[in-house]
Design a protein around this motif. Structure first.
Motif, PDB file in Angstrom:
ATOM      1  N   VAL A 117       0.845  -1.193   0.000  1.00 14.81           N
ATOM      2  CA  VAL A 117       0.000   0.000   0.000  1.00 14.81           C
ATOM      3  C   VAL A 117       0.880   1.243   0.000  1.00 14.81           C
ATOM      4  CG1 VAL A 117      -1.993   1.083   1.116  1.00 14.81           C
ATOM      5  CG2 VAL A 117      -1.604  -1.350   1.399  1.00 14.81           C
ATOM      6  N   ARG A 118       2.074   1.138  -0.575  1.00 10.44           N
ATOM      7  CA  ARG A 118       3.019   2.252  -0.570  1.00 10.44           C
ATOM      8  C   ARG A 118       2.839   3.106  -1.813  1.00 10.44           C
ATOM      9  NH1 ARG A 118       8.719  -0.301  -0.267  1.00 10.44           N
ATOM     10  NH2 ARG A 118       7.910  -1.189  -2.156  1.00 10.44           N
ATOM     11  N   LEU A 119       1.664   3.632  -2.031  1.00 12.65           N
ATOM     12  CA  LEU A 119       1.418   4.438  -3.214  1.00 12.65           C
ATOM     13  C   LEU A 119       1.810   5.880  -2.923  1.00 12.65           C
ATOM     14  CD1 LEU A 119      -2.022   3.030  -4.332  1.00 12.65           C
ATOM     15  CD2 LEU A 119       0.203   2.525  -5.291  1.00 12.65           C
ATOM     16  N   THR A 120       2.779   6.366  -3.679  1.00 14.41           N
ATOM     17  CA  THR A 120       3.188   7.763  -3.526  1.00 14.41           C
ATOM     18  C   THR A 120       3.235   8.399  -4.890  1.00 14.41           C
ATOM     19  OG1 THR A 120       5.509   7.136  -3.685  1.00 14.41           O
ATOM     20  CG2 THR A 120       4.583   7.333  -1.473  1.00 14.41           C
ATOM     21  N   GLY A 121       3.184   9.716  -4.939  1.00 11.62           N
ATOM     22  CA  GLY A 121       3.246  10.420  -6.207  1.00 11.62           C
ATOM     23  C   GLY A 121       1.876  10.485  -6.855  1.00 11.62           C
TER      24      GLY A 121
ATOM     25  N   LYS B 235       6.051   3.006  -4.829  1.00 11.62           N
ATOM     26  CA  LYS B 235       7.442   3.432  -4.708  1.00 11.62           C
ATOM     27  C   LYS B 235       7.873   3.298  -3.263  1.00 11.62           C
ATOM     28  CE  LYS B 235       9.115   6.979  -7.560  1.00 11.62           C
ATOM     29  NZ  LYS B 235       9.156   8.395  -7.915  1.00 11.62           N
ATOM     30  N   GLY B 236       9.073   2.830  -3.070  1.00 15.67           N
ATOM     31  CA  GLY B 236       9.587   2.694  -1.717  1.00 15.67           C
ATOM     32  C   GLY B 236      10.119   4.007  -1.183  1.00 15.67           C
ATOM     33  N   GLU B 237      10.407   4.019   0.101  1.00  8.01           N
ATOM     34  CA  GLU B 237      10.955   5.233   0.713  1.00  8.01           C
ATOM     35  C   GLU B 237      12.419   5.412   0.333  1.00  8.01           C
ATOM     36  OE1 GLU B 237       9.195   2.903   2.862  1.00  8.01           O
ATOM     37  OE2 GLU B 237       7.439   4.086   2.283  1.00  8.01           O
ATOM     38  N   ARG B 238      13.133   4.294   0.124  1.00  9.07           N
ATOM     39  CA  ARG B 238      14.562   4.342  -0.201  1.00  9.07           C
ATOM     40  C   ARG B 238      14.831   3.557  -1.469  1.00  9.07           C
ATOM     41  NH1 ARG B 238      18.625   2.745   3.626  1.00  9.07           N
ATOM     42  NH2 ARG B 238      19.791   4.271   2.447  1.00  9.07           N
ATOM     43  N   LYS B 239      15.923   3.891  -2.133  1.00 11.63           N
ATOM     44  CA  LYS B 239      16.379   3.134  -3.294  1.00 11.63           C
ATOM     45  C   LYS B 239      17.035   1.847  -2.798  1.00 11.63           C
ATOM     46  CE  LYS B 239      15.522   6.386  -6.358  1.00 11.63           C
ATOM     47  NZ  LYS B 239      14.603   6.234  -7.454  1.00 11.63           N
ATOM     48  N   THR B 240      17.081   0.843  -3.685  1.00 11.68           N
ATOM     49  CA  THR B 240      17.611  -0.462  -3.267  1.00 11.68           C
ATOM     50  C   THR B 240      19.098  -0.605  -3.527  1.00 11.68           C
ATOM     51  OG1 THR B 240      17.033  -1.357  -5.424  1.00 11.68           O
ATOM     52  CG2 THR B 240      15.429  -1.640  -3.640  1.00 11.68           C
ATOM     53  N   GLY B 241      19.648   0.223  -4.420  1.00 16.07           N
ATOM     54  CA  GLY B 241      21.045   0.044  -4.794  1.00 16.07           C
ATOM     55  C   GLY B 241      21.196  -0.906  -5.961  1.00 16.07           C
ATOM     56  N   LEU B 242      20.098  -1.490  -6.427  1.00 17.02           N
ATOM     57  CA  LEU B 242      20.121  -2.394  -7.575  1.00 17.02           C
ATOM     58  C   LEU B 242      19.745  -1.629  -8.833  1.00 17.02           C
ATOM     59  CD1 LEU B 242      18.203  -5.375  -5.940  1.00 17.02           C
ATOM     60  CD2 LEU B 242      20.666  -5.115  -6.187  1.00 17.02           C
ATOM     61  N   ALA B 243      20.115  -2.193  -9.997  1.00 15.53           N
ATOM     62  CA  ALA B 243      19.854  -1.528 -11.267  1.00 15.53           C
ATOM     63  C   ALA B 243      18.480  -1.863 -11.824  1.00 15.53           C
ATOM     64  CB  ALA B 243      20.926  -1.908 -12.281  1.00 15.53           C
ATOM     65  N   VAL B 244      17.757  -2.771 -11.178  1.00 15.53           N
ATOM     66  CA  VAL B 244      16.444  -3.174 -11.685  1.00 15.53           C
ATOM     67  C   VAL B 244      15.417  -3.110 -10.567  1.00 15.53           C
ATOM     68  CG1 VAL B 244      17.295  -4.669 -13.503  1.00 15.53           C
ATOM     69  CG2 VAL B 244      16.957  -5.599 -11.226  1.00 15.53           C
ATOM     70  N   GLY B 245      14.137  -3.103 -10.951  1.00 20.01           N
ATOM     71  CA  GLY B 245      13.061  -3.121  -9.966  1.00 20.01           C
ATOM     72  C   GLY B 245      12.411  -1.763  -9.818  1.00 20.01           C
ATOM     73  N   MET B 246      11.353  -1.762  -9.023  1.00 24.01           N
ATOM     74  CA  MET B 246      10.587  -0.521  -8.841  1.00 24.01           C
ATOM     75  C   MET B 246      11.396   0.547  -8.115  1.00 24.01           C
ATOM     76  SD  MET B 246       7.759  -0.763 -10.303  1.00 24.01           S
ATOM     77  CE  MET B 246       6.210  -0.129  -9.758  1.00 24.01           C
ATOM     78  N   ASP B 247      12.193   0.141  -7.149  1.00 25.16           N
ATOM     79  CA  ASP B 247      12.970   1.103  -6.349  1.00 25.16           C
ATOM     80  C   ASP B 247      14.429   1.107  -6.767  1.00 25.16           C
ATOM     81  OD1 ASP B 247      10.640   1.529  -4.902  1.00 25.16           O
ATOM     82  OD2 ASP B 247      11.071  -0.139  -3.578  1.00 25.16           O
ATOM     83  N   LYS B 248      14.691   0.926  -8.077  1.00 23.68           N
ATOM     84  CA  LYS B 248      16.076   0.826  -8.545  1.00 23.68           C
ATOM     85  C   LYS B 248      16.796   2.150  -8.376  1.00 23.68           C
ATOM     86  CE  LYS B 248      14.938   1.937 -13.310  1.00 23.68           C
ATOM     87  NZ  LYS B 248      14.748   1.410 -14.634  1.00 23.68           N
ATOM     88  N   GLY B 249      18.108   2.073  -8.256  1.00 30.35           N
ATOM     89  CA  GLY B 249      18.912   3.282  -8.204  1.00 30.35           C
ATOM     90  C   GLY B 249      19.893   3.286  -7.061  1.00 30.35           C
ATOM     91  N   HIS B 250      20.832   4.204  -7.129  1.00 27.05           N
ATOM     92  CA  HIS B 250      21.892   4.347  -6.134  1.00 27.05           C
ATOM     93  C   HIS B 250      21.303   4.886  -4.832  1.00 27.05           C
ATOM     94  CE1 HIS B 250      26.040   4.761  -4.873  1.00 27.05           C
ATOM     95  NE2 HIS B 250      25.838   6.025  -4.531  1.00 27.05           N
ATOM     96  N   VAL B 251      21.757   4.364  -3.707  1.00 28.76           N
ATOM     97  CA  VAL B 251      21.253   4.796  -2.405  1.00 28.76           C
ATOM     98  C   VAL B 251      21.903   6.132  -2.048  1.00 28.76           C
ATOM     99  CG1 VAL B 251      21.040   4.217   0.027  1.00 28.76           C
ATOM    100  CG2 VAL B 251      20.958   2.415  -1.682  1.00 28.76           C
ATOM    101  N   LEU B 252      21.074   7.109  -1.754  1.00 28.28           N
ATOM    102  CA  LEU B 252      21.565   8.449  -1.420  1.00 28.28           C
ATOM    103  C   LEU B 252      20.958   8.910  -0.109  1.00 28.28           C
ATOM    104  CD1 LEU B 252      20.995  10.187  -4.864  1.00 28.28           C
ATOM    105  CD2 LEU B 252      23.179   9.473  -3.940  1.00 28.28           C
ATOM    106  N   THR B 253      21.650   9.827   0.566  1.00 30.95           N
ATOM    107  CA  THR B 253      21.046  10.482   1.729  1.00 30.95           C
ATOM    108  C   THR B 253      20.517  11.828   1.249  1.00 30.95           C
ATOM    109  OG1 THR B 253      23.179  11.465   2.311  1.00 30.95           O
ATOM    110  CG2 THR B 253      22.599   9.402   3.387  1.00 30.95           C
TER     111      THR B 253
END
Length: 133
Positions: free
Chosen positions: A23-27, A33-51
């Motif tokens: 139930v994490r619907l945002t935007g 979408k998750g609250e944080r990126k996963t650090g992986l190149a694939v998936g819904m929450d893909k991307g580099h982890v940043l603060t």
């Protein structure tokens, strides 16, 4: 028809399942979408982890905010110059109770419905202030 064995069908099916379970619907799009990126190149929450950093507001966010000095100057100009003929006509229409006609006159003069509604409110506020005096 059974479940196809294509990679696309599998990804669509897994996306549907994950959408239903979380139930994490945002935007605005409705995609989960998750609250944080996963650090992986694939998936819904893909991307580099940043603060996330707290940035101070940009000066452009102040655009349109009424300044005390500007309000004072406008008040003096209104006092000296008075009202434009279309504003006087609008006030007369509002006194009689023809709100819709006043809006039509203002929309014709000012160009947009939004500006016309704002001006009508301003004029009715002026009439209210005159009645209380």
């Amino acid at each position: 028809v059974g479940m196809e064995k294509t990679p696309r069908a599998a990804s669509v099916a897994s996306t549907r399942c994950s959408t239903m379970s979380t139930v994490r619907l945002t935007g605005f799009t409705g995609h989960p979408k998750g609250e944080r990126k996963t650090g992986l190149a694939v998936g819904m929450d893909k991307g580099h982890v940043l603060t996330s950093r707290d940035l101070k507001p940009k000066p452009s966010y102040r655009k349109g905010k009424l300044n005390k000095r500007v309000a004072f100057v406008r008040e003096i100009v209104r006092e000296v110059a008075g009202y434009a003929p279309y504003e006087k006509r609008t006030m007369e229409l509002l006194k009689v109770g023809k709100e819709k006609r006043a809006l039509k006159v203002l929309k014709n003069k000012l160009g947009t419905h939004k500006r016309a509604k704002a001006k009508r409110e301003e004029m009715s506020g002026v009439l209210r202030a005159q009645r209380t005096k």
